[in-house]
Scaffold this active site. Structure first.
Site, PDB file in Angstrom:
ATOM      1  N   ASP A 131      56.699   4.048 -19.946  1.00 57.45           N
ATOM      2  CA  ASP A 131      55.335   4.590 -19.931  1.00 57.45           C
ATOM      3  C   ASP A 131      54.941   4.803 -18.468  1.00 57.45           C
ATOM      4  O   ASP A 131      55.544   4.215 -17.560  1.00 57.45           O
ATOM      5  CB  ASP A 131      54.351   3.610 -20.604  1.00 57.45           C
ATOM      6  N   TYR A 146      49.561   9.885 -15.199  1.00 49.81           N
ATOM      7  CA  TYR A 146      50.267  11.138 -15.435  1.00 49.81           C
ATOM      8  C   TYR A 146      49.287  12.164 -16.033  1.00 49.81           C
ATOM      9  O   TYR A 146      49.470  13.355 -15.903  1.00 49.81           O
ATOM     10  CB  TYR A 146      51.395  10.941 -16.451  1.00 49.81           C
ATOM     11  N   CYS A 157      54.673   7.039 -24.022  1.00 49.44           N
ATOM     12  CA  CYS A 157      53.583   7.632 -23.244  1.00 49.44           C
ATOM     13  C   CYS A 157      53.303   8.995 -23.860  1.00 49.44           C
ATOM     14  O   CYS A 157      54.212   9.838 -23.949  1.00 49.44           O
ATOM     15  CB  CYS A 157      54.025   7.787 -21.791  1.00 49.44           C
ATOM     16  N   ASN A 158      52.075   9.206 -24.292  1.00 46.81           N
ATOM     17  CA  ASN A 158      51.751  10.476 -24.939  1.00 46.81           C
ATOM     18  C   ASN A 158      51.863  11.644 -23.973  1.00 46.81           C
ATOM     19  O   ASN A 158      52.346  12.716 -24.332  1.00 46.81           O
ATOM     20  CB  ASN A 158      50.328  10.423 -25.508  1.00 46.81           C
ATOM     21  N   GLU A 184      42.271   0.291 -17.758  1.00 49.65           N
ATOM     22  CA  GLU A 184      43.000  -0.282 -16.616  1.00 49.65           C
ATOM     23  C   GLU A 184      42.156  -1.325 -15.879  1.00 49.65           C
ATOM     24  O   GLU A 184      42.682  -2.302 -15.359  1.00 49.65           O
ATOM     25  CB  GLU A 184      43.360   0.825 -15.616  1.00 49.65           C
ATOM     26  N   THR A 224      48.592   5.909 -25.181  1.00 52.07           N
ATOM     27  CA  THR A 224      49.021   4.539 -25.467  1.00 52.07           C
ATOM     28  C   THR A 224      48.058   3.479 -24.911  1.00 52.07           C
ATOM     29  O   THR A 224      48.190   2.300 -25.238  1.00 52.07           O
ATOM     30  CB  THR A 224      50.456   4.293 -24.933  1.00 52.07           C
TER      31      THR A 224
END
Ligand code: DGL
Length: 277
Positions: A8, A40, A71-72, A155, A194
């Site tokens: 990810d 990303y 990771c989408n 995060e 995710t």
């Protein structure tokens, strides 16, 4: 199958690993969080593909025989690039998530024809149109909504402390209001990032406030089932955590701290790796 690589851009993929651990026994998992290059979700296709391929190659060098792109954003923009670059089976999160939405639609009172899927994701994922293409092929109507503030909030861990939670709830309320203006009939909410499973309780609260119930689909569990199904002889076990090795490209202290919340258990140790810029 001996070693599965899970990748990810950061911590979010640990929600997929959390689902994989009890499903696939006798397996060594190698996890890479490319935290130095996260997010990303706000970057271009070329940059995402370059980062994702170098991360995937690192996992292959660690002995991965199968790669899970947990990771989408990397799946939506770079799955084919990764498959072309590496001679390994590669499983992404978009197709399993879409399949799970299809099952939910089939079981819903609206059925497939009457269902409408609302996908929340990063800007890059929504711009790629990967979920729209996949869900349309399955006969489902879809609206995608970019939610760029959600990854930073997760995060920062703004999920439980009351003052922080109030901010996150307000951001969710605004995003969902905007999305439901475009798709007032949406009955299935697909978490296309995710990081978002950690927001699930707050999303449920927000939907209640908006008086708009929806079935929430989390692609992490669907992806883990797809990986397990692709491995002959893998049988579910009730408990147990086979060997896991964790790598991150930035602060290992932060990875250990935040990663424990994503994985729902303490991370033993994390190794720092430099994959360049
Ligand atoms: N892991 C990414 C995803 O699932 C979110 C974080 C990022 O933007 O890198 O889309």
């Amino acid at each position: 199958m001996k070693t599965i690589g899970v990748f990810d851009s950061g911590f979010g993929g640990l929600t997929v690993l959390r689902e994989l651990l009890p499903l696939i026994p006798d397996t060594r998992f190698v996890y890479l969080g490319d935290t130095a290059r996260l997010p990303y979700g706000s970057k271009s296709h070329e940059t995402i593909a370059r980062y994702a391929i170098s991360s995937a190659k690192f996992l292959a060098d660690q002995g991965a025989e199968l790669l899970v792109i947990a990771c989408n954003t990397a799946t939506a923009l770079a799955l084919e690039d990764i498959r072309t670059a590496l001679p390994l089976p590669v499983v992404g999160v978009v197709e399993p998530g879409a399949q799970a939405a299809l099952v939910a639609a089939e079981k819903s009172p609206q059925g497939i024809a009457g269902s409408h899927v609302l996908v929340l994701a990063t800007t890059a994922t929504t711009q790629s149109g990967a979920y729209s293409r996949t869900l349309h092929q399955l006969g489902l109507r879809v609206t995608e909504k970019a939610c760029p503030l959600l990854v930073p909030l997760v995060e920062e861990g703004w999920l439980d402390q009351p003052a922080h939670m109030a901010v996150t709830l307000e951001v969710l309320r605004l995003y969902l209001l905007e999305a439901l203006e475009q798709a007032p009939e949406a009955n299935i909410l697909l978490l296309g990032c995710t990081h978002y499973p950690l927001l699930k309780p707050l999303i449920e609260t927000t939907l209640k406030t908006l008086h708009h119930p929806m079935q929430i689909i989390d692609s992490a569990a669907a992806t883990a089932s797809a990986v397990a199904a692709s491995i002959p002889g893998a049988t579910p076990i009730a408990e147990g955590s086979p060997g896991c090795v964790f790598y991150a490209t930035d602060s290992i202290e932060k990875f250990q701290r935040l990663g424990s919340a994503f994985l729902n258990q303490t991370l033993p140790s994390v190794e720092l790796v430099d994959l360049g810029g």
